[in-house]
Design an enzyme around this catalytic site. Structure first.
Site, PDB file in Angstrom:
ATOM      1  N   ASP A 178      18.683  52.680 -46.888  1.00 29.75           N
ATOM      2  CA  ASP A 178      19.555  51.545 -47.217  1.00 29.75           C
ATOM      3  C   ASP A 178      18.780  50.236 -47.315  1.00 29.75           C
ATOM      4  O   ASP A 178      19.343  49.159 -47.203  1.00 29.75           O
ATOM      5  CB  ASP A 178      20.656  51.423 -46.155  1.00 29.75           C
ATOM      6  CG  ASP A 178      20.078  51.242 -44.766  1.00 29.75           C
ATOM      7  OD1 ASP A 178      18.826  51.302 -44.634  1.00 29.75           O
ATOM      8  OD2 ASP A 178      20.837  51.036 -43.814  1.00 29.75           O
ATOM      9  N   HIS A 224      -6.718  51.082 -62.124  1.00 29.15           N
ATOM     10  CA  HIS A 224      -5.562  50.607 -61.352  1.00 29.15           C
ATOM     11  C   HIS A 224      -5.557  51.207 -59.942  1.00 29.15           C
ATOM     12  O   HIS A 224      -4.531  51.637 -59.438  1.00 29.15           O
ATOM     13  CB  HIS A 224      -4.245  50.930 -62.080  1.00 29.15           C
ATOM     14  CG  HIS A 224      -3.989  50.031 -63.250  1.00 29.15           C
ATOM     15  ND1 HIS A 224      -2.996  50.246 -64.166  1.00 29.15           N
ATOM     16  CD2 HIS A 224      -4.614  48.893 -63.647  1.00 29.15           C
ATOM     17  CE1 HIS A 224      -3.021  49.280 -65.073  1.00 29.15           C
ATOM     18  NE2 HIS A 224      -4.000  48.449 -64.795  1.00 29.15           N
ATOM     19  N   ASP A 247      -9.363  42.887 -57.518  1.00 30.10           N
ATOM     20  CA  ASP A 247      -8.516  42.302 -58.566  1.00 30.10           C
ATOM     21  C   ASP A 247      -7.214  41.916 -57.875  1.00 30.10           C
ATOM     22  O   ASP A 247      -6.406  42.783 -57.520  1.00 30.10           O
ATOM     23  CB  ASP A 247      -8.284  43.338 -59.675  1.00 30.10           C
ATOM     24  CG  ASP A 247      -7.479  42.789 -60.849  1.00 30.10           C
ATOM     25  OD1 ASP A 247      -6.863  41.708 -60.714  1.00 30.10           O
ATOM     26  OD2 ASP A 247      -7.455  43.458 -61.895  1.00 30.10           O
ATOM     27  N   ASP A 307      -4.566  35.760 -61.659  1.00 38.42           N
ATOM     28  CA  ASP A 307      -5.045  37.130 -61.885  1.00 38.42           C
ATOM     29  C   ASP A 307      -6.566  37.061 -61.963  1.00 38.42           C
ATOM     30  O   ASP A 307      -7.120  36.690 -62.992  1.00 38.42           O
ATOM     31  CB  ASP A 307      -4.429  37.678 -63.191  1.00 38.42           C
ATOM     32  CG  ASP A 307      -4.838  39.114 -63.460  1.00 38.42           C
ATOM     33  OD1 ASP A 307      -5.507  39.714 -62.608  1.00 38.42           O
ATOM     34  OD2 ASP A 307      -4.482  39.623 -64.541  1.00 38.42           O
ATOM     35  N   HIS A 332     -10.984  49.256 -71.586  1.00 36.60           N
ATOM     36  CA  HIS A 332      -9.734  48.485 -71.603  1.00 36.60           C
ATOM     37  C   HIS A 332      -9.892  47.245 -72.473  1.00 36.60           C
ATOM     38  O   HIS A 332     -10.995  46.930 -72.939  1.00 36.60           O
ATOM     39  CB  HIS A 332      -9.299  48.116 -70.178  1.00 36.60           C
ATOM     40  CG  HIS A 332     -10.311  47.361 -69.377  1.00 36.60           C
ATOM     41  ND1 HIS A 332     -10.602  46.034 -69.605  1.00 36.60           N
ATOM     42  CD2 HIS A 332     -11.111  47.743 -68.341  1.00 36.60           C
ATOM     43  CE1 HIS A 332     -11.511  45.626 -68.735  1.00 36.60           C
ATOM     44  NE2 HIS A 332     -11.857  46.641 -67.965  1.00 36.60           N
ATOM     45  N   HIS A 382      -5.019  39.366 -71.416  1.00 38.91           N
ATOM     46  CA  HIS A 382      -3.575  39.353 -71.683  1.00 38.91           C
ATOM     47  C   HIS A 382      -3.047  37.969 -71.371  1.00 38.91           C
ATOM     48  O   HIS A 382      -3.657  37.217 -70.583  1.00 38.91           O
ATOM     49  CB  HIS A 382      -2.862  40.417 -70.826  1.00 38.91           C
ATOM     50  CG  HIS A 382      -3.254  40.357 -69.377  1.00 38.91           C
ATOM     51  ND1 HIS A 382      -2.665  39.491 -68.482  1.00 38.91           N
ATOM     52  CD2 HIS A 382      -4.213  41.019 -68.671  1.00 38.91           C
ATOM     53  CE1 HIS A 382      -3.229  39.644 -67.301  1.00 38.91           C
ATOM     54  NE2 HIS A 382      -4.192  40.562 -67.376  1.00 38.91           N
ATOM     55  N   HIS A 388       1.319  40.249 -66.837  1.00 30.82           N
ATOM     56  CA  HIS A 388       1.106  40.555 -68.254  1.00 30.82           C
ATOM     57  C   HIS A 388       2.234  39.810 -68.964  1.00 30.82           C
ATOM     58  O   HIS A 388       3.319  40.343 -69.164  1.00 30.82           O
ATOM     59  CB  HIS A 388       1.154  42.059 -68.512  1.00 30.82           C
ATOM     60  CG  HIS A 388       0.014  42.780 -67.853  1.00 30.82           C
ATOM     61  ND1 HIS A 388      -0.043  44.139 -67.699  1.00 30.82           N
ATOM     62  CD2 HIS A 388      -1.143  42.308 -67.292  1.00 30.82           C
ATOM     63  CE1 HIS A 388      -1.173  44.476 -67.082  1.00 30.82           C
ATOM     64  NE2 HIS A 388      -1.845  43.380 -66.828  1.00 30.82           N
ATOM     65  N   GLU A 406     -11.381  39.369 -69.121  1.00 30.51           N
ATOM     66  CA  GLU A 406     -11.734  40.295 -68.048  1.00 30.51           C
ATOM     67  C   GLU A 406     -12.487  41.524 -68.530  1.00 30.51           C
ATOM     68  O   GLU A 406     -12.007  42.660 -68.389  1.00 30.51           O
ATOM     69  CB  GLU A 406     -10.473  40.718 -67.300  1.00 30.51           C
ATOM     70  CG  GLU A 406      -9.316  41.200 -68.170  1.00 30.51           C
ATOM     71  CD  GLU A 406      -8.128  41.659 -67.329  1.00 30.51           C
ATOM     72  OE1 GLU A 406      -8.311  42.530 -66.479  1.00 30.51           O
ATOM     73  OE2 GLU A 406      -7.019  41.136 -67.545  1.00 30.51           O
ATOM     74  N   TYR A 451     -17.836  50.413 -66.333  1.00 28.28           N
ATOM     75  CA  TYR A 451     -17.535  51.374 -65.261  1.00 28.28           C
ATOM     76  C   TYR A 451     -18.279  52.676 -65.540  1.00 28.28           C
ATOM     77  O   TYR A 451     -18.144  53.247 -66.631  1.00 28.28           O
ATOM     78  CB  TYR A 451     -16.020  51.665 -65.210  1.00 28.28           C
ATOM     79  CG  TYR A 451     -15.188  50.402 -65.291  1.00 28.28           C
ATOM     80  CD1 TYR A 451     -14.788  49.727 -64.140  1.00 28.28           C
ATOM     81  CD2 TYR A 451     -14.832  49.869 -66.534  1.00 28.28           C
ATOM     82  CE1 TYR A 451     -14.057  48.552 -64.232  1.00 28.28           C
ATOM     83  CE2 TYR A 451     -14.103  48.699 -66.630  1.00 28.28           C
ATOM     84  CZ  TYR A 451     -13.719  48.039 -65.483  1.00 28.28           C
ATOM     85  OH  TYR A 451     -12.991  46.868 -65.577  1.00 28.28           O
ATOM     86  N   ARG A 492     -16.030  44.388 -62.881  1.00 30.47           N
ATOM     87  CA  ARG A 492     -15.149  43.608 -63.773  1.00 30.47           C
ATOM     88  C   ARG A 492     -15.180  42.166 -63.280  1.00 30.47           C
ATOM     89  O   ARG A 492     -15.262  41.920 -62.059  1.00 30.47           O
ATOM     90  CB  ARG A 492     -13.716  44.155 -63.746  1.00 30.47           C
ATOM     91  CG  ARG A 492     -12.758  43.374 -64.652  1.00 30.47           C
ATOM     92  CD  ARG A 492     -11.449  44.124 -64.957  1.00 30.47           C
ATOM     93  NE  ARG A 492     -10.587  44.325 -63.811  1.00 30.47           N
ATOM     94  CZ  ARG A 492     -10.414  45.473 -63.187  1.00 30.47           C
ATOM     95  NH1 ARG A 492     -11.050  46.554 -63.600  1.00 30.47           N
ATOM     96  NH2 ARG A 492      -9.597  45.581 -62.150  1.00 30.47           N
ATOM     97  N   GLU A 509     -12.975  38.627 -63.992  1.00 26.35           N
ATOM     98  CA  GLU A 509     -11.744  38.165 -64.663  1.00 26.35           C
ATOM     99  C   GLU A 509     -11.422  36.737 -64.250  1.00 26.35           C
ATOM    100  O   GLU A 509     -11.327  36.429 -63.057  1.00 26.35           O
ATOM    101  CB  GLU A 509     -10.573  39.080 -64.260  1.00 26.35           C
ATOM    102  CG  GLU A 509      -9.228  38.610 -64.788  1.00 26.35           C
ATOM    103  CD  GLU A 509      -8.101  39.605 -64.504  1.00 26.35           C
ATOM    104  OE1 GLU A 509      -8.193  40.333 -63.492  1.00 26.35           O
ATOM    105  OE2 GLU A 509      -7.149  39.642 -65.304  1.00 26.35           O
TER     106      GLU A 509
HETATM  107  N1  GLY Z   1      -4.443  42.780 -62.485  1.00 21.95           N
HETATM  108  C1  GLY Z   1      -3.915  43.291 -63.655  1.00 21.95           C
HETATM  109  C2  GLY Z   1      -4.763  42.995 -64.786  1.00 21.95           C
HETATM  110  O1  GLY Z   1      -5.851  42.484 -64.621  1.00 21.95           O
HETATM  111  O2  GLY Z   1      -4.376  43.186 -65.905  1.00 21.95           O
HETATM  112 MN    MN Z   2      -5.602  40.793 -65.882  1.00 16.72          MN
HETATM  113 MN    MN Z   3      -6.470  41.486 -62.849  1.00 12.69          MN
END
Ligand code: GLY
Ligand code: MN
Ligand code: MN
Length: 461
Positions: free
Chosen positions: A59, A263, A280, A291, A370, A374, A381, A405, A409, A427, A429
């Protein structure tokens, strides 16, 4: 150009800026609603619903997060709400359905605005209890030619909207206007959300500042033997202490080869000497999120191979940032990072050249799989089209905010990963605001030059 496009263009041209509308209305959200109503035209209607509450266990629900579109247009944060915009309506262009006040519930869950206070507290011209939605909606839609509503996100709301749409048509029997189409609100609203106003830029600046400070804290607290979740806690502690209700998305804290899982949010492993850790994470402050990704050595010193990969990712990211200015085609950003990374991997003997062939055959995707970024805003996003007019990209404009970003890898199960690089994932970013004459890095508060990183990792461990 067809008639609808002409009408939309005229409406756009008639639009004064958000700030002049705000002067007229005295309210940021009222200015946004006025602008949206101009964009959809005087015979349309637009409906935005609150997010459903989501069950977490038995609940107990997840902490409630308002719907981004509804919040942008109203600032209203309660669940079980629906906003209906009726442009040009003389008495009530802004109708709000919401929960009624009820002490039984307010004792448990906190205060509600309620129907009687909806005008004073949310600016609604007319308010109904949410329980009257199915009864009132068909009547309110009568006389409108179409309805802007995002179908397919909320099945319960879809059923109410479709039933009302059909009932409005049945009642009109072709003798009076009734909605003949349900349209995506995306073009009208999300293009507005894509260009951030001064208030939104300030909110993003704050979210990015807190996010950057959280990363710096994380770097300082890092030491071999700590767990990924401990490092996550140190970073999120800073976010929450500075007003974030939550991270804007689940924090990724991946040590060693976990960094190669894009992810990765399990965050249960232990950081070991000699590994890199990829973080991240972004703070969501007042519903706007940062981000940021940084990758740093657990022990404070990059190995030779780690440093080579780090330097290449950093060069790709810096080169992409250096070209940002209004008018640049959005696709140029990814093109730049792909070219720098592909050529770098060829120079290191990891990919076969020449660069054009490696890009055409997409061999770089084994290691950089990737996109480069974004839009960023109320959603991590964020909304807004990435391409216009059937073309591949769109020109950048001042007020757009997005991430850059790139990453490399070497997943242990990728056969092409050279032995000496296996398990390295990097990475970097940052969050970028397009300005009138270039760009501003909103997340510049967290270091990314390797020497600067080495100088602070572990200093508070
Ligand atoms: N943290 C999500 C991205 O970098 O798109
Ligand atoms: Mn991002
Ligand atoms: Mn990110």
């Amino acid at each position: 150009m067809d008639q609808a496009e002409t009408a939309e263009q005229e409406a756009d041209e008639a639009i004064v800026t958000e700030s002049s509308l705000r002067e007229a209305t005295g309210d940021v959200c009222a200015a946004r609603r006025a602008r949206l109503m101009q964009r959809i035209g005087a015979t349309s209607a637009a409906l935005f619903a609150a997010n459903p509450e989501r069950n977490r266990s038995n609940d107990t629900d997840f902490a409630y997060r308002p719907n981004s579109d509804l919040w942008y247009l109203t600032g209203f944060e309660e669940p079980q709400a629906v906003m209906l915009l009726l442009p040009g309506h003389e008495e009530h262009p802004f109708v709000l359905f919401l929960r009624e006040r009820d002490m039984k519930f307010e004792i448990w869950d906190g205060p509600r605005v309620g129907v009687e206070r909806a005008r004073e507290m949310v600016g609604a011209d007319k308010a109904f209890p949410i329980t009257e939605l199915d009864e009132q909606l068909p009547k309110l839609l009568a006389g409108r030619t179409d309805l802007h509503y995002a179908l397919g996100l909320n099945p319960g709301m879809d059923a109410s909207v479709i039933a009302a749409y059909r009932k409005a048509q049945r009642t009109a029997r072709g003798r009076a206007p009734a909605p003949m189409a349900i349209k995506e609100p995306r073009d009208a609203l999300h293009e507005m959300r894509l260009i951030k106003s001064p208030e939104e830029i300030e909110a993003l600046r704050e979210a990015c500042r807190v996010s950057a400070e959280g990363h710096v804290r994380g770097m300082r607290m890092t030491k071999p033997g700590m767990t990924e979740f401990e490092l996550q806690a140190e970073i999120e502690y800073h976010f929450q202490r500075h007003g974030a209700r939550s991270p804007g998305y689940p924090s990724i804290v991946g040590t060693g080869a976990n960094a190669c899982v894009l992810h990765y949010i399990d965050n249960r492993d232990t950081l070991e000497d000699g590994q890199l850790v990829l973080v991240d994470a972004g703070a969501e402050v007042d519903w706007y999120t940062g981000d940021i990704t940084r990758t740093w050595p657990v022990s404070g010193t990059f190995s030779g191979h780690q440093r080579m990969i780090y330097d290449l990712v950093l060069r790709a990211q810096m080169e992409a940032i250096s070209i940002i200015r209004p008018g640049l085609d959005y696709t140029e950003i990814h093109k730049t990072t792909v070219e720098v990374i592909t050529q770098g991997l060829i120079d290191m003997g990891i990919l076969e050249g020449p660069m054009e062939k490696a890009i055409e055959e997409k061999t770089f995707k084994k290691f950089f799989m990737h996109g480069t970024g974004h839009w960023l805003g109320i959603d991590v996003h964020d909304v807004g089209a990435y391409a216009l007019d059937g073309k591949k990209g769109r020109p950048l404009e001042a007020g757009m905010v997005f991430t850059i970003e790139p990453g490399i890898y070497f997943h242990p199960e990728e056969e092409a990963s050279p032995a000496e690089y296996v398990g390295i994932g990097v990475r970097i970013e940052d969050d970028i605001l397009v300005t009138e004459d270039g760009c501003e890095v909103l997340t510049a508060g967290v270091p990314k030059e390797p020497e600067e990183i080495e100088a602070i990792v572990g200093t508070d461990a």
